[in-house]
Design an enzyme around this catalytic site. Structure first.
Site, PDB file in Angstrom:
ATOM      1  N   ARG A   1       0.818  -1.219   0.000  1.00 16.84           N
ATOM      2  CA  ARG A   1       0.000   0.000   0.000  1.00 16.84           C
ATOM      3  C   ARG A   1       0.848   1.264   0.000  1.00 16.84           C
ATOM      4  O   ARG A   1       0.479   2.263  -0.624  1.00 16.84           O
ATOM      5  CB  ARG A   1      -0.973  -0.035   1.173  1.00 16.84           C
ATOM      6  CG  ARG A   1      -2.129  -0.934   0.860  1.00 16.84           C
ATOM      7  CD  ARG A   1      -2.864  -1.485   2.032  1.00 16.84           C
ATOM      8  NE  ARG A   1      -3.923  -2.359   1.563  1.00 16.84           N
ATOM      9  CZ  ARG A   1      -3.738  -3.620   1.157  1.00 16.84           C
ATOM     10  NH1 ARG A   1      -2.525  -4.154   1.185  1.00 16.84           N
ATOM     11  NH2 ARG A   1      -4.755  -4.338   0.727  1.00 16.84           N
TER      12      ARG A   1
ATOM     13  N   ASP B   1     -16.517   7.132  10.859  1.00 13.12           N
ATOM     14  CA  ASP B   1     -15.326   6.333  10.571  1.00 13.12           C
ATOM     15  C   ASP B   1     -14.176   7.293  10.267  1.00 13.12           C
ATOM     16  O   ASP B   1     -14.406   8.462   9.925  1.00 13.12           O
ATOM     17  CB  ASP B   1     -15.581   5.415   9.359  1.00 13.12           C
ATOM     18  CG  ASP B   1     -14.649   4.212   9.333  1.00 13.12           C
ATOM     19  OD1 ASP B   1     -15.077   3.106   9.695  1.00 13.12           O
ATOM     20  OD2 ASP B   1     -13.463   4.388   8.957  1.00 13.12           O
TER      21      ASP B   1
HETATM   22  C1  LIG Z   1     -13.413  -3.956  10.576  1.00 14.20           C
HETATM   23  S1  LIG Z   1     -14.192  -2.385  10.394  1.00 14.20           S
HETATM   24  C2  LIG Z   1     -15.538  -2.564  11.540  1.00 14.20           C
HETATM   25  C3  LIG Z   1     -16.853  -2.099  10.962  1.00 14.20           C
HETATM   26  C4  LIG Z   1     -18.110  -2.420  11.774  1.00 14.20           C
HETATM   27  N1  LIG Z   1     -18.109  -1.741  13.047  1.00 14.20           N
HETATM   28  C5  LIG Z   1     -18.295  -3.908  11.975  1.00 14.20           C
HETATM   29  O1  LIG Z   1     -18.099  -4.383  13.101  1.00 14.20           O
HETATM   30  O2  LIG Z   1     -18.659  -4.601  11.018  1.00 14.20           O
HETATM   31  C6  LIG Z   1     -13.009  -1.327  11.222  1.00 14.20           C
HETATM   32  C7  LIG Z   1     -13.155   0.149  10.837  1.00 14.20           C
HETATM   33  O3  LIG Z   1     -12.449   0.943  11.798  1.00 14.20           O
HETATM   34  C8  LIG Z   1     -12.047   2.132  11.173  1.00 14.20           C
HETATM   35  N2  LIG Z   1     -11.018   2.798  12.014  1.00 14.20           N
HETATM   36  C9  LIG Z   1      -9.727   2.427  12.204  1.00 14.20           C
HETATM   37  N3  LIG Z   1      -9.097   3.273  13.054  1.00 14.20           N
HETATM   38  C10 LIG Z   1     -10.019   4.209  13.411  1.00 14.20           C
HETATM   39  C11 LIG Z   1      -9.986   5.333  14.286  1.00 14.20           C
HETATM   40  N4  LIG Z   1      -8.872   5.678  14.953  1.00 14.20           N
HETATM   41  N5  LIG Z   1     -11.124   6.065  14.419  1.00 14.20           N
HETATM   42  C12 LIG Z   1     -12.262   5.728  13.751  1.00 14.20           C
HETATM   43  N6  LIG Z   1     -12.352   4.666  12.923  1.00 14.20           N
HETATM   44  C13 LIG Z   1     -11.251   3.905  12.760  1.00 14.20           C
HETATM   45  C14 LIG Z   1     -11.564   1.641   9.811  1.00 14.20           C
HETATM   46  O4  LIG Z   1     -11.536   2.665   8.849  1.00 14.20           O
HETATM   47  C15 LIG Z   1     -12.572   0.526   9.492  1.00 14.20           C
HETATM   48  O5  LIG Z   1     -13.592   0.999   8.632  1.00 14.20           O
END
Ligand SMILES: C[S@@+](CC[C@H](N)C(=O)[O-])C[C@H]1O[C@@H](n2cnc3c(N)ncnc32)[C@H](O)[C@@H]1O
Length: 279
Positions: free
Chosen positions: A37, A146
């Site tokens: 990436r 997000d």
């Molecule tokens: C695996 S997804 C989870 C989505 C959903 N909550 C679920 O359980 O299906 C993790 C998400 O966390 C977000 N993320 C990572 N670090 C973050 C941060 N510091 N603040 C807010 N969102 C964050 C990522 O962009 C990603 O979309």
């Protein structure tokens, strides 16, 4: 043209920097994922070396490249009706308890963070419409956020692949989605029920705008954090809740090491957390 190369020292520099910015730490085992990436972003920005790319990241004022980098580095895996037992817990246990102490006319505020591409907040909206009779009486606000702006734009568009909707009960699929050439498109009644915003949960300044929530779903975020970031996130989430507010985490996540501030609540459907009414 030779392919740009990320040395081990570069990787470690990046690891620290990304961790400070997002709370997410890529372990050495993620080296291949990260390198690919980084190279993609170096090529997109015409950076001749890691060093010049890293300089760009640290010096640009707009934060545009940092955002593009975050968008490619985050793991956004999600789908409709994931860990549905918690939605049952919301409808059958949490909301009845919550409305019993709510003043008439006061909205119920639910925050879903992280939203990823929107499947989770929309699943909650559908569950409330279908399974909670209180929806006719109470005003519910759903905010979902997000750190990744790309997934936020997908969430607002509300158009999903078959894979993403595979666990949506057939009757709901017929009722709440239109099948188009682009995929399964959510009807506007559900799309309009959720407000999407960008937030980094580890940024206290941004988090100050998120207060007075009755329920927070924070599922599958803490798994990407280390203990220090988890503790910070726990404090931020605590402050975002109203006294007496509820917090739901993913099934493999727990507050036990991150915070003693929450009460553990064992409901028939799920174990969740609560901020004390007096705090
Ligand atoms: C695996 S997804 C989870 C989505 C959903 N909550 C679920 O359980 O299906 C993790 C998400 O966390 C977000 N993320 C990572 N670090 C973050 C941060 N510091 N603040 C807010 N969102 C964050 C990522 O962009 C990603 O979309």
């Amino acid at each position: 043209v030779s392919k740009p190369c990320i040395t081990e020292a570069d990787f470690h520099k990046f690891q620290e920097y990304f961790y400070r910015k997002t709370g997410v730490r890529f372990e050495d085992t993620k080296r291949y994922f990260v390198d690919r990436r980084l190279i993609e972003r170096m090529q997109a920005t015409d950076s001749a070396s890691f060093r010049s790319y890293f300089d760009l990241l640290r010096t640009e004022r707009s934060g545009t490249e940092m955002q593009s980098l975050i968008n490619v580095m985050t793991v956004n895996e999600t789908y409709f009706f994931r860990e549905e037992y918690q939605f049952c817990c919301l409808v059958n246990s949490v909301l009845p308890e919550l409305v019993a102490r709510k003043r008439e006319g006061e909205p119920i505020r639910i925050w879903v963070v992280p939203s990823s591409s929107g499947e989770e907040p929309y699943s909650i909206a559908i569950c409330l419409l279908e399974r909670w009779s209180g929806i006719a009486h109470w005003d519910v606000e759903i905010v979902s956020s997000d750190i990744d702006t790309h997934v936020l734009s997908l969430a607002r568009a509300g158009c999903y692949s078959s894979r993403s909707v595979q666990y949506v009960p057939a009757a709901y699929l017929r009722k709440y989605f239109h099948v188009t050439a682009a995929g399964h498109e959510l009807i506007s009644e559900v799309r309009d029920a959720v407000d999407f915003t960008r937030v980094n949960v580890l940024d206290p300044e941004q988090m100050r705008c998120y207060r007075n929530f009755d329920v927070i779903f924070c599922r599958n975020l803490l798994i990407y954090f280390d203990d220090v970031s988890r503790r910070m996130a726990a404090e931020e989430l605590f402050d975002a809740l109203r006294p007496g507010g509820y917090l739901m985490l993913g099934h493999s996540e727990s507050m036990s090491r991150a915070s003693a501030a929450f009460k553990v609540r064992k409901f028939p459907e799920a174990i969740i957390y609560q901020r004390s009414a007096g705090d």
